[in-house]
Motif scaffolding. Structure first.
Motif, short mmCIF file in Angstrom:
data_model
loop_
_atom_site.label_atom_id
_atom_site.label_comp_id
_atom_site.label_asym_id
_atom_site.label_seq_id
_atom_site.Cartn_x
_atom_site.Cartn_y
_atom_site.Cartn_z
N MET A 1 0.83 -1.05 -0.05
CA MET A 1 0.10 0.03 0.09
C MET A 1 0.96 1.39 0.08
N ARG A 2 0.65 2.10 -0.89
CA ARG A 2 1.40 3.28 -1.07
C ARG A 2 0.78 4.46 -0.12
N PRO A 3 1.75 5.28 0.58
CA PRO A 3 1.10 6.15 1.24
C PRO A 3 0.95 7.50 0.48
N THR A 4 -0.31 8.10 0.56
CA THR A 4 -0.72 9.21 -0.25
C THR A 4 -0.42 10.73 0.46
N GLU A 5 0.14 10.61 1.70
CA GLU A 5 0.59 11.94 2.24
C GLU A 5 1.47 11.57 3.35
N GLY A 6 2.32 12.37 3.91
CA GLY A 6 3.20 12.40 5.05
C GLY A 6 4.57 11.84 4.42
N LEU A 7 5.52 11.46 5.40
CA LEU A 7 6.72 10.96 5.15
C LEU A 7 6.69 9.85 4.24
N GLY A 8 7.42 9.76 3.25
CA GLY A 8 7.48 8.30 2.43
C GLY A 8 6.63 8.68 1.33
N SER A 9 5.76 9.87 1.17
CA SER A 9 4.59 9.77 0.12
C SER A 9 5.50 10.42 -1.17
N VAL A 10 4.89 10.55 -2.19
CA VAL A 10 5.67 11.02 -3.68
C VAL A 10 5.79 12.51 -3.23
N ASN A 11 5.01 13.19 -2.58
CA ASN A 11 5.31 14.63 -2.13
C ASN A 11 6.22 14.88 -0.95
#
Length: 264
Positions: A1-11
């Motif tokens: 599962m890919r994080p969508t926000e927070g540390l480790g997200s694409v942004n």
């Protein structure tokens, strides 16, 4: 599962999986975004939970897959000490069996290498070097590194889920980035000897080395290890042993497994 926000997200890519786990102690194993030392962020798998109570905590960054029968991570491969990548687009896919090397190899400074010899979570062994370097730096500048675990052939073969007949073994060396047991400062990238050991153990049926010479080339196990039992294993040959090679008295071969290399 890919994080969508927070540390480790694409942004908000992290430096390492260990940084993510320290920031988010409840983070689960999965795909995260990390920042390369040079270039764009990349995705890789983060192993956040230790696979056994004897292992260190999670926070492991997957940096490579090693196809055992290939020459991708052979003893003399240039991949050990350079910043080339191999198939980084599927770096996070634990089902793949082909070789992979992602930017984490030259981006994540680490104290420990974790080798899982038969899949992403199987037959794992830590190699604690405590150098605080990236793997590119480690394999290009540090030679004959002995690790905190103080492995022997017997203990390492058990960790990696293999069995070798050690009845004739009399000399052994285990650790990281050995270029030549007769010359411990030899650089395996520039002056390889007949007994290279990138990660693992090498040994011989003869007694320990003496000023008259040494030839620990009958036994080996690991990733990027060589033996002179194999016609391709000795210095002076154009070809070299495969990535996951083994050798023991009167027998040698290559494992068809895919090994996974993590760092933290």
């Amino acid at each position: 599962m890919r994080p969508t926000e927070g540390l480790g997200s694409v942004n908000n890519p992290a430096k390492s999986c260990d940084d993510i786990l320290h920031s988010l102690p409840g983070a689960q194993s999965g795909i995260f975004w990390l920042q390369a030392a040079r270039g764009s962020p990349y995705q890789t798998h983060c192993e956040m939970i230790a696979s056994s109570c004897q292992e260190q905590n999670g926070g492991w960054t997957l940096v490579a897959r090693v196809a055992g029968m290939s020459g991708d991570f052979s003893p003399t491969s240039t991949l050990w000490a350079n910043e080339d990548v191999v198939s980084p687009w599927d770096a996070a896919d634990l089902t793949k069996t082909t070789s992979m090397k992602n930017p984490g190899w030259f981006s994540v400074s680490n104290q420990v290498i974790r080798v899982c010899y038969s899949g992403p979570r199987s037959d794992c062994a830590p190699f604690t070097h405590n150098r605080g370097l990236t793997l590119t730096q480690l394999f290009s500048t540090q030679f004959a590194v002995q690790v905190q675990e103080d492995y022997t052939f017997e203990t390492l073969t058990k960790k990696l889920g293999k069995h070798l007949d050690l009845g004739h073994l009399k000399t052994e060396w285990c650790g990281i980035n050995l270029g030549n047991l007769c010359n411990l400062v030899a650089d395996p990238n520039k002056e390889p000897g007949t007994h290279i050991c990138r990660i693992g153990c090498i040994g011989d049926t003869s007694l320990p080395r003496s000023p008259n010479g040494c030839n620990p080339d009958d036994y080996c196990l690991g990733i990027g290890v060589s033996s002179c039992n194999s016609p391709q294993g000795c210095h002076g040959h154009v070809s070299t042993t495969s990535s996951l090679h083994y050798s023991m008295y009167s027998k040698y071969g290559d494992y068809q497994d895919t090994a996974f290399i993590y760092v933290k």
